[in-house]
Design an enzyme around this catalytic site. Sequence first.
Site, PDB file in Angstrom:
ATOM      1  N   HIS A 148      40.685  43.329  38.617  1.00  0.00           N
ATOM      2  CA  HIS A 148      42.032  42.892  38.228  1.00  0.00           C
ATOM      3  C   HIS A 148      43.088  43.482  39.166  1.00  0.00           C
ATOM      4  O   HIS A 148      44.058  42.811  39.549  1.00  0.00           O
ATOM      5  CB  HIS A 148      42.332  43.333  36.793  1.00  0.00           C
ATOM      6  CG  HIS A 148      41.515  42.621  35.753  1.00  0.00           C
ATOM      7  ND1 HIS A 148      41.316  41.266  35.760  1.00  0.00           N
ATOM      8  CD2 HIS A 148      40.874  43.102  34.645  1.00  0.00           C
ATOM      9  CE1 HIS A 148      40.570  40.922  34.715  1.00  0.00           C
ATOM     10  NE2 HIS A 148      40.285  42.016  34.028  1.00  0.00           N
TER      11      HIS A 148
ATOM     12  N   HIS B  62      35.377  46.706  36.595  1.00  0.00           N
ATOM     13  CA  HIS B  62      36.040  45.518  36.027  1.00  0.00           C
ATOM     14  C   HIS B  62      37.549  45.574  36.271  1.00  0.00           C
ATOM     15  O   HIS B  62      38.154  44.593  36.745  1.00  0.00           O
ATOM     16  CB  HIS B  62      35.739  45.456  34.527  1.00  0.00           C
ATOM     17  CG  HIS B  62      36.333  44.285  33.825  1.00  0.00           C
ATOM     18  ND1 HIS B  62      35.653  43.106  33.635  1.00  0.00           N
ATOM     19  CD2 HIS B  62      37.560  44.100  33.258  1.00  0.00           C
ATOM     20  CE1 HIS B  62      36.422  42.249  32.991  1.00  0.00           C
ATOM     21  NE2 HIS B  62      37.592  42.840  32.748  1.00  0.00           N
ATOM     22  N   GLU B  63      38.152  46.715  35.956  1.00  0.00           N
ATOM     23  CA  GLU B  63      39.596  46.858  36.122  1.00  0.00           C
ATOM     24  C   GLU B  63      39.989  46.850  37.594  1.00  0.00           C
ATOM     25  O   GLU B  63      41.077  46.393  37.951  1.00  0.00           O
ATOM     26  CB  GLU B  63      40.074  48.151  35.460  1.00  0.00           C
ATOM     27  CG  GLU B  63      39.903  48.165  33.951  1.00  0.00           C
ATOM     28  CD  GLU B  63      40.681  47.056  33.257  1.00  0.00           C
ATOM     29  OE1 GLU B  63      41.779  46.699  33.738  1.00  0.00           O
ATOM     30  OE2 GLU B  63      40.181  46.531  32.242  1.00  0.00           O
TER      31      GLU B  63
END
Length: 544
Positions: free
Chosen positions: A25, A21-22
């Site tokens: 980003h 997920h990170e």
Amino acid sequence: MIHSATIILAILALGFLIFIHELGHFFAAKRCGIRVEKFSIGFGPRLIGFRRGETEYCISALPFGGFVKMAGESPDEQKGEEDEFASAPVGHRIFVAIAGPAMNFIMGVILFSFVYLVGLDHGTMWLMEMLIGRSDRMAQIGLVADDSPAKKGGIEPGDTIVSINDRRIKNWQDFNTTILTHPDEELKVVVSRDGQPKTLYVTPRSLDRSGIGQIRVSARQSTMVENIIEGSAAAQAGIQAGDVIESINGRRIYHVPEFNSVIWDPSNPFGSAHRKLYKEINENQNGEISLGIQRGAESLTAGFPINWVVNAVVEEGSAAEQVGIQSGDEIVSINGESIKNFELYPKLYELAAANPDQPVEIGLLRSGEQLNVTLTFAVGDAANQVDLQGLHWKLSLDGLALAVPSVPIPRYNVVTAVGEGVQTNWLILEMVVKVLKRLVTREVKTKHLTGPIGIVDATRRVVEFGLRSLLFFVGFISVNLAIVNLLPIPIADGGQILFFTLEKLRGRPLSIRKQMIIQQVSIVLLAGLFLYITFYDILRVFFV
């Protein structure tokens, strides 16, 4: 040791999804020219790392997940510099916010597609049915436990659940979820019985303090003749492997009959149903069993003399093994009396209760050779339960082995596997949206949600099913993580996307003071929700 290893693997799996997920980003921020000050694998104190350009890359002490720190991301750190997150165009900030959930969706497709491509197994197919209700199997009842909410409400084996509280039940997963989320609430249940609708009222019993409802029923199973011994009475009666057994002595059955030692265990909720059928067979006055058979489109009846065969199943390292009993040995007598004259478990209980220190002589037949061993049984702490000293048994009709028909496992190529992976993502999205709707209408309560502790525990359990089931479950959690992060919660990605969209419409952002207030209130509310969910997770994991 294995238990600890599975817990660690479960935590690492959850951490991997957070890392993915990170990473989304991070890539999006770099693509948009936003300064990334730190990208960490794990949390806590820095262990090792290096700096390349403007970004510090490191591994931290707790390697469960990771985080990305962008310049000016927090309202109290904004300085108005061009490469800060807050200074980027609205479209870029939305792109960065949505990239994390997008990576989780993509990871879900990758994992699902891989599992479909390498091939499903029965454990993974069962997991799919439990998680997303992919099976079209109707919610038909196979067994009903005595003294259960289902029994008290009038549910019977063979009933098909049509609706609950006027909401149609599509499959077993839908039925199970509805029962789990309505403890101690009277439910209006419409069933189809012999083709006719019947309305019943059932109140699921709360399972301890966890807030989980249960009514003690099992799903219907078809009963198939798995194999048959050539020349046996069953074979001579014309029964063939692959025949589906629909009735025993004229009584319809909706489950595979079990006559093993486990049916005498008081903790087995369905033991009494199996014992009842076993006794009915034994009490047939002509000494025969009659089976109603479906063979393709043909319905048949076959009968043959009742002749039980009892084969030992021995726990490794147990007292039963130490005295020489082996799994597969046929148990033929107790203290010189043929076991055909009594039910084995009640007889052992009678002997253990009357003479707890008196060894029992067990007659065995092994490869045609008669053997005798002695074993001392005792009545355990549980009422009516015998400590069998590691000796169990399988009880079967001579020459006839029954089983659940195996479900054909579909095979996929690369194209169809990816298509199935995308469709699975969509099914999970539909399911989560339904759950969210039920949360809003209070049909599902917040305490039924699962937090990190519950997810880790569920992952730990799935690990024991095998690698394919674990990968499927990790994909399931990945998609759920993506959806939850897209909810319009202020400190979640969805909340950020909502604020950025409002900023675009208004032509200006909220003031830093308002942003900080919203952020702080959201953190307090989410922390309270997290503690609430964690409390029920702990009850379910450690006290149920």
